[in-house]
Design an enzyme around this catalytic site. Structure first.
Site, PDB file in Angstrom:
ATOM      1  N   ASP A  29      45.146  51.925  43.709  1.00 26.16           N
ATOM      2  CA  ASP A  29      44.121  52.571  44.535  1.00 26.16           C
ATOM      3  C   ASP A  29      44.797  52.801  45.883  1.00 26.16           C
ATOM      4  OD1 ASP A  29      40.941  52.933  44.308  1.00 26.16           O
ATOM      5  OD2 ASP A  29      41.381  52.330  46.359  1.00 26.16           O
ATOM      6  N   VAL A  53      35.971  42.157  42.515  1.00 25.34           N
ATOM      7  CA  VAL A  53      34.556  42.174  42.129  1.00 25.34           C
ATOM      8  C   VAL A  53      34.433  42.867  40.780  1.00 25.34           C
ATOM      9  CG1 VAL A  53      32.285  43.135  42.678  1.00 25.34           C
ATOM     10  CG2 VAL A  53      33.703  42.206  44.514  1.00 25.34           C
ATOM     11  N   ALA A  59      34.936  47.681  38.075  1.00 18.90           N
ATOM     12  CA  ALA A  59      35.446  46.613  38.941  1.00 18.90           C
ATOM     13  C   ALA A  59      36.196  47.240  40.115  1.00 18.90           C
ATOM     14  CB  ALA A  59      36.387  45.708  38.161  1.00 18.90           C
ATOM     15  N   LYS A  60      36.515  46.458  41.087  1.00 22.94           N
ATOM     16  CA  LYS A  60      37.368  46.901  42.199  1.00 22.94           C
ATOM     17  C   LYS A  60      37.920  45.655  42.876  1.00 22.94           C
ATOM     18  CE  LYS A  60      38.436  50.973  43.944  1.00 22.94           C
ATOM     19  NZ  LYS A  60      38.486  52.235  43.169  1.00 22.94           N
ATOM     20  N   GLY A  61      39.029  45.826  43.582  1.00 23.49           N
ATOM     21  CA  GLY A  61      39.566  44.682  44.297  1.00 23.49           C
ATOM     22  C   GLY A  61      40.366  45.143  45.487  1.00 23.49           C
TER      23      GLY A  61
END
Ligand code: NAD
Length: 419
Positions: A143, A57, A102-104
């Site tokens: 992460d 995202v 962002a992150k995923g």
């Protein structure tokens, strides 16, 4: 909607009210630039094929390429990833990095995979998200559940499909592959930097009593560096054990032991029998000057906020304080340096890694630490100027959110809406 996303949106709207943000900008900032979901196959060691869910995202790219971690966890879900992507937008803005958020993640228990399966999964997921990532577009990082090796595989997969090495596509790489010196310690070091800045007029951290919850990459490093700066770290804890010594714990020795694969309990048993074992909950309500929650989210709640004795809380973890606890701390005059400022050291040194990759440079660890200190101190000064300590009308959390939102809005306004 999951509580984590509802909480992120509620916090945004509160800050947006306070800076009188126009409705259309609220809509813009609560929307997500790209939501990419994929289901992809991975060949397992026994020859079978398993399907996995992956997501990336991108929240807002007004200030630059988007940046944020890739999480491998059995609990990864879309709302969680959206909330964390939004948090990254504010975090990058508050320390003034030229990045959006962002992150995923992939829904997988990484410990259940062999190294070969983990590599297959990483390479296939990377190839699925190639259209949206890139050193000028969106830059993943490690992460929960991912690490420098995973970043090396991501970098290699991206590079192979382009035909040449592109180190700037991810950060958090092994140092041998262009990872930055100082990245490993960066989040803990940044915590010390903001703490020192906050206490600058009052003699700094030297001589203060400090309790640190969590003894991993953030808490362990912070506990070590805070002690080396002259404070007494009287309480530390990991998920199984909490330790106390009134004269301070040798957190440098304890962290070196834990880094070699040991636990706090084993370190105490082998090297520090005079250190007392206490209940984990006691760390949060310890009789100290400064508390650093650096393990988990939502550990400071309505139930224990009234019993906290520290006068300063520096949030190492993301989201350790519930809104109810925050209100109690404000009422009691306890200052909270919020997560988006206090733990931004990690993404800041990721930014340095990206800069070094783009320029094929190698900075020394001293240079990294100096630049980090400069950025953290400046960010603290900008935030605290918006809410001077002692004024009871606002909190540093609110001020950090205002600064972040205003910076993103300024970028949107200057760029205008295309076409
Ligand atoms: P980590 O896995 O390295 O360490 C977590 C530590 O917390 C471990 O020592 C673990 O034993 C301990 N812990 C778990 N449950 C606990 C409990 N109930 N009581 C006490 N200790 C407990 O993780 P990390 O990278 O240090 O991350 C910690 C927090 O900081 C997370 O919220 C993470 O999102 C946030 N954070 C990390 C970074 C980074 O650069 N690593 C950057 C920003 C924010």
């Amino acid at each position: 909607m999951e509580p984590i996303l509802a909480g992120a949106l509620a916090q945004f709207h509160e800050a947006a009210d306070q800076v009188s943000l126009r409705d259309e900008l609220r809509d813009y900032l609560t929307a997500f630039k790209t939501v990419f979901q994929t289901q992809f196959p991975v060949e397992m060691d026994d020859g079978s094929i398993r399907m996995f869910d992956g997501v990336r995202v991108l929240h807002n790219g007004a200030r630059g390429p988007t940046k944020g971690g890739i999480r491998y966890s059995a609990h990864v879900g879309l709302d969680e990833v959206k909330a964390l992507a939004m948090l990254m937008t504010w975090k990058c803005a508050v320390v003034d990095l030229p990045f959006g958020g962002a992150k995923g993640g992939v829904t997988v228990e990484p410990a259940s995979l062999s190294s070969n399966e983990l590599q297959n999964l990483t390479r296939r997921f990377t190839s699925e998200i190639i259209p949206i990532i890139g050193p000028d577009k969106d830059i993943p990082a490690p992460d929960m559940g991912t690490n420098p090796q995973v970043m090396a595989w991501m970098m290699d997969t991206y590079s192979m499909t382009h035909g040449y090495t592109i180190p700037g596509v991810v950060t958090g790489k092994p140092v041998a592959l262009g990872g930055s010196e100082g990245r490993f310690e960066a989040t803990g070091r940044g915590i010390l930097d903001v703490m020192q800045e906050h206490l600058r007029a009052h003699g700094g951290v030297a001589g203060r009593r400090v309790a640190v919850q969590g003894f991993g990459n953030v808490g362990g490093v912070a506990a070590k560096l805070i002690r080396e700066a002259g404070a007494k770290v009287t309480h530390v804890s990991d998920k199984d054990t909490a330790l106390f010594h009134r004269d301070g714990i040798d957190t440098s020795a304890a962290y070196a032991f834990v880094q070699r694969g040991g636990t706090l309990a084993a370190w105490r048993d082998q090297f520090a029998r005079d250190v007392e074992v206490v209940a984990g909950a006691d760390v949060l309500t310890a009789d100290v000057d400064i508390l650093v929650p650096a393990a988990l989210e939502t550990v400071l709640t309505e139930a224990n906020a009234g019993a906290v004795r520290a006068l300063l809380i520096v949030e190492g973890a993301n989201g350790p304080t519930t809104p109810e606890a925050d209100a109690i701390f404000r009422e009691r005059g306890i200052v909270v340096i919020p997560d988006i400022l206090a733990n931004a050291g990690g993404v800041t040194v990721s930014y340095f890694e990206w800069v070094q990759a783009r320029q094929f440079q190698r900075w020394s660890e001293d240079r990294v630490n100096q630049e980090l200190q400069r950025i953290m101190a400046r960010a603290y000064q900008v935030v605290s100027a918006r809410c001077p300590i002692g004024t009871r009308t606002c909190t540093l959390r609110q001020a950090a959110n205002w600064v972040a939102i205003e910076r993103v809005v300024e970028a949107i306004t200057l760029r205008g809406i295309y076409p």
